[in-house]
Write an enzyme that holds these catalytic residues in place. Sequence first.
Site, PDB file in Angstrom:
ATOM      1  N   GLU A  96     -21.059  42.712  25.865  1.00  0.00           N
ATOM      2  CA  GLU A  96     -20.234  42.965  27.042  1.00  0.00           C
ATOM      3  C   GLU A  96     -18.760  42.821  26.700  1.00  0.00           C
ATOM      4  OE1 GLU A  96     -21.511  40.094  29.905  1.00  0.00           O
ATOM      5  OE2 GLU A  96     -23.631  40.599  29.620  1.00  0.00           O
ATOM      6  N   CYS A 109     -11.352  41.321  27.441  1.00  0.00           N
ATOM      7  CA  CYS A 109     -12.082  40.227  26.807  1.00  0.00           C
ATOM      8  C   CYS A 109     -13.178  40.853  25.944  1.00  0.00           C
ATOM      9  CB  CYS A 109     -12.676  39.316  27.878  1.00  0.00           C
ATOM     10  SG  CYS A 109     -13.645  37.948  27.229  1.00  0.00           S
ATOM     11  N   CYS A 116     -25.392  34.334  20.455  1.00  0.00           N
ATOM     12  CA  CYS A 116     -24.592  33.247  19.886  1.00  0.00           C
ATOM     13  C   CYS A 116     -25.528  32.122  19.488  1.00  0.00           C
ATOM     14  CB  CYS A 116     -23.567  32.741  20.909  1.00  0.00           C
ATOM     15  SG  CYS A 116     -22.492  31.429  20.292  1.00  0.00           S
ATOM     16  N   CYS A 120     -24.202  26.305  23.723  1.00  0.00           N
ATOM     17  CA  CYS A 120     -23.505  25.570  24.783  1.00  0.00           C
ATOM     18  C   CYS A 120     -24.324  25.639  26.073  1.00  0.00           C
ATOM     19  CB  CYS A 120     -22.107  26.144  24.998  1.00  0.00           C
ATOM     20  SG  CYS A 120     -21.022  25.966  23.563  1.00  0.00           S
ATOM     21  N   CYS A 123     -23.579  28.295  28.988  1.00  0.00           N
ATOM     22  CA  CYS A 123     -23.311  29.673  28.580  1.00  0.00           C
ATOM     23  C   CYS A 123     -24.589  30.498  28.549  1.00  0.00           C
ATOM     24  CB  CYS A 123     -22.643  29.678  27.203  1.00  0.00           C
ATOM     25  SG  CYS A 123     -22.285  31.324  26.579  1.00  0.00           S
ATOM     26  N   CYS A 334     -20.272  35.722  31.818  1.00  0.00           N
ATOM     27  CA  CYS A 334     -21.453  35.332  31.053  1.00  0.00           C
ATOM     28  C   CYS A 334     -22.184  36.551  30.523  1.00  0.00           C
ATOM     29  CB  CYS A 334     -22.399  34.478  31.907  1.00  0.00           C
ATOM     30  SG  CYS A 334     -23.268  35.403  33.175  1.00  0.00           S
TER      31      CYS A 334
END
Length: 345
Positions: A96, A109, A116, A120, A123, A334
């Site tokens: 995204e 962004c 990932c 976290c 997230c 997100c």
Amino acid sequence: MDIDAKKWLSGMSPAELGTVAADAGLRPFAARQIADWLYKKRAADIAAMTNLSLAARRRLDELGYTAGRIEPCEVQVSKDGTKKYLFATLGGRYIESVYIPDGERATLCVSSQAGCRMGCRFCMTGRQGLQHHLTAGEIVNQVLAVPESERLTNIVFMGMGEPMDNLENVLRAVDILTSDWGLGWSPTRITVSTIGVIPAMERLLRETKVHLAVSLHDPFDEERRELMPVQNKYPIREVTAALRNFDFSHQRRLSFEYIVFGGVNDSPRHVEGLVRLLKGLDCRINLIRFHAIPDSPLKGASPERIRWMNGALNAAGITTTTRSSRGEDILAACGLLSTQSHNRR
């Protein structure tokens, strides 16, 4: 030939394009011509590179090269004008990019990884695990392929993935964005985020002049460890100690991102901890209201609590701002859209 099987010219430096030109039997100056078409004229196809001979363009195609462009496959538009673009990746996943208009400022962004590995707790992307690194071409593609590309004023590496976990390709992308032969942007228009992967963070600071944003979220070791497993390897006190070796007093900016969770990290004790941790660093704090994600016990702090925290930190001598909440109706902060798209596939 499928684009996944072709070799992207986008993402290459002039030196690398020189090797391509030599392999294709072209004169050395063709490398600069190709770079000009890719990054300044933003050509999406080799056929558009009309100052190369037709034979040269055919030869590049025969050798398996493509300009390298993937258009967004889906867009969600927020009532506040924020747009979330979905891109397919060369690895068969989805990423995204989020376009954020704000008066004369237009920020994109961008993502640096599909998924990932950092895990976290707050997230959505972290729930995917690491799927693959994006190439430099795929990172730059996000900038070139959004319809608002020509209007962009700022780029933030705060999308999917940990940029320091894909540092080589992030550095290559920054080089393309800032070099005279590339897009020619000032590095002061670019911010790269990290959760604090110290060796890679230090290299980024040595080799570029971009701004740095560090995801902090809690000043206390045990509490931060509950939110961010990276604390086990790179404690936040070691991160801030490493940052003290760099100069942030001139054009380069250091900021700390702090998502404010209600009842978790928003007490006077946390304000005091932040002041002690960051004392002497030329930096600012950006407070961020949490965008809730599915099946998470974490909740955002109230606007009143965030305003109190902002005032308390400023009063203590740390420049603090509260980031406007944008695109919440499309979950702009997100990886939900990419997760849904992969599940549908």
